[in-house]
Design an enzyme around this catalytic site. Structure first.
Site, PDB file in Angstrom:
ATOM      1  N   TYR A 100       0.816  -1.208   0.000  1.00  0.00           N
ATOM      2  CA  TYR A 100       0.000   0.000   0.000  1.00  0.00           C
ATOM      3  C   TYR A 100       0.853   1.263   0.000  1.00  0.00           C
ATOM      4  CZ  TYR A 100       0.896   0.571   5.050  1.00  0.00           C
ATOM      5  OH  TYR A 100       1.497   0.748   6.271  1.00  0.00           O
ATOM      6  N   CYS A 101       0.244   2.360  -0.494  1.00  0.00           N
ATOM      7  CA  CYS A 101       0.834   3.688  -0.365  1.00  0.00           C
ATOM      8  C   CYS A 101      -0.179   4.554   0.382  1.00  0.00           C
ATOM      9  CB  CYS A 101       1.204   4.269  -1.735  1.00  0.00           C
ATOM     10  SG  CYS A 101      -0.180   4.385  -2.897  1.00  0.00           S
ATOM     11  N   PHE A 102      -0.201   5.854   0.163  1.00  0.00           N
ATOM     12  CA  PHE A 102      -1.086   6.681   0.976  1.00  0.00           C
ATOM     13  C   PHE A 102      -2.561   6.500   0.608  1.00  0.00           C
ATOM     14  CE2 PHE A 102      -3.244  10.747   2.013  1.00  0.00           C
ATOM     15  CZ  PHE A 102      -3.143  10.636   3.397  1.00  0.00           C
ATOM     16  N   SER A 108       1.800   2.601  -5.058  1.00  0.00           N
ATOM     17  CA  SER A 108       1.618   1.164  -4.850  1.00  0.00           C
ATOM     18  C   SER A 108       1.382   0.442  -6.176  1.00  0.00           C
ATOM     19  CB  SER A 108       0.459   0.897  -3.884  1.00  0.00           C
ATOM     20  OG  SER A 108      -0.717   1.550  -4.291  1.00  0.00           O
ATOM     21  N   TYR A 130      -3.247   3.582   2.775  1.00  0.00           N
ATOM     22  CA  TYR A 130      -3.165   3.914   4.189  1.00  0.00           C
ATOM     23  C   TYR A 130      -4.403   4.683   4.660  1.00  0.00           C
ATOM     24  CZ  TYR A 130      -1.869   6.522   8.372  1.00  0.00           C
ATOM     25  OH  TYR A 130      -1.877   7.087   9.622  1.00  0.00           O
TER      26      TYR A 130
END
Length: 369
Positions: A100-102, A108, A130
């Protein structure tokens, strides 16, 4: 897996992640990870802090297309391969990891794509990243429906945390906060950020609810556990719980407190700081004493600090830490015990039971709590 199907390899089953303790790969920059992340997450960033800063500046000045182009320039060649190798190494150990990323967007997706192109490994991406998972956990930081809180109380040193850890239907708030819950309760290792504490608490509540218990047993805490703050709705809910009091002889409490705050704490400091460990421990304890000086009052503070200094000097000379029991005994008898007795005398909560460790455990077992 066809490249066009990568977008389909995505999940938003946040509950499954919590219940199954699924490993997570956080590809955000380290500065983002430090501010807040999740249990079982490891930070293996697509871009480091400087690279992220440069790309962010480019985005503001020149727009998305140029920012993406710069990102690919910065993370290319050897750097790109090192990032991929780090992801692949983690996936070799934890093949079911989710990335995952933000917001579950470009970073991602790029990481997911590079992993597949280079290694053939298929990694699932977290839908919403996130932010979505964090919002899911925030939504669970509320009083759990149809679960009654029970509060384990007792004087300092009676072993409440040890007892809690023997029970499956308990949540150890001090453990989540990495703090002993007193003015002298800091560990050498830092406390989690407030975000991490909240995330960890949400994890614990979700898992407790999933087990189907009708009661939730917690230690009697203040709203602050060190620097971590219990969210107001949950704290108010915890405070509605009736009390079960743990009661053991003073001598046992003295031994427990000495072991925890002197023997075990000094060992932590020695492991962390080597030869400076003991002096750093003394500095922390004496500093903690100074912070409660007004509450202790001048006379009590002077007697306690004198006993601490005497015990520390004696330990330096002989290696014997026994004399530390003297200042602990004064603090327990003249500060902590009277304060807790007053709280119990004035509480509006019902006291359901009072007994020693075995009696409390038997009461909890026989009453199906």
């Amino acid at each position: 897996m066809d490249m066009s199907n990568l977008i389909k390899n995505i999940t938003d089953d946040y509950e499954k992640i919590v219940l199954n303790k699924i490993p997570l790969i956080d590809v955000r920059a380290p500065i983002e990870f430090i501010k807040g992340s999740f249990l079982n997450a490891v930070n293996l960033p697509l871009m480091n802090d400087e690279e992220r800063h440069l790309v962010g500046t480019c985005y503001k000045e020149k727009g998305s297309e140029e920012a993406v182009k710069l990102g690919h320039q910065l993370v290319s060649g050897k750097t790109r391969q090192e990032r991929i190798d780090a992801w692949a190494s983690h996936l070799n150990i934890y093949p079911n990891s989710i990335i995952y990323c933000f917001r579950g967007g470009l970073r991602s997706s790029i990481s997911q794509q590079w992993i597949y192109e280079t290694t053939g490994k298929e990694v699932t991406k977290l839908h919403g990243g996130y932010k979505a998972f964090r919002n899911y956990l925030i939504d669970h930081l509320v009083p759990p429906e149809q679960i009654v809180p029970l509060v384990l109380g007792g004087l300092t040193g009676c072993g409440k945390t040890v007892l809690l850890k023997k029970l499956d239907n308990s949540i150890d708030l001090e453990g989540l906060a990495n703090h002993r819950g007193s003015s002298f309760g800091r560990y050498v290792t830092p406390q989690p950020t407030q975000i991490d504490f909240e995330n960890n608490l949400a994890y614990a509540l979700i898992r407790h609810k999933h087990r189907g218990y009708s009661k939730l047993l917690l230690e009697d805490e203040s709203v602050n556990i060190g620097k971590c703050i219990i969210p107001k709705p949950l704290y108010a809910y915890f405070r509605t719980g009736n009390l079960i009091l743990l009661d053991i002889p003073f001598e046992e409490r003295l031994i427990n407190t000495h072991n925890e705050y002197v023997i075990e704490s000094q060992e932590e400091y020695l492991n962390e700081f080597g030869d400076l460990g003991l002096s750093n421990w003394f500095e922390y304890i004496s500093g903690s004493m100074s912070r409660i000086k007004k509450r202790l009052g001048g006379d009590l503070y002077n007697r306690v600090i004198d006993c601490l200094q005497f015990a520390y000097q004696k330990q330096l000379e002989s290696g014997d830490a026994t004399a530390h029991k003297n200042w602990i005994e004064i603090l327990l008898k003249e500060y902590y015990d009277p304060m807790y007795d007053y709280q119990i005398q004035t509480t509006t909560r019902k006291i359901l039971f009072k007994g020693n460790t075995n009696e409390v455990l038997e009461y909890l077992a026989t009453t199906q709590i």
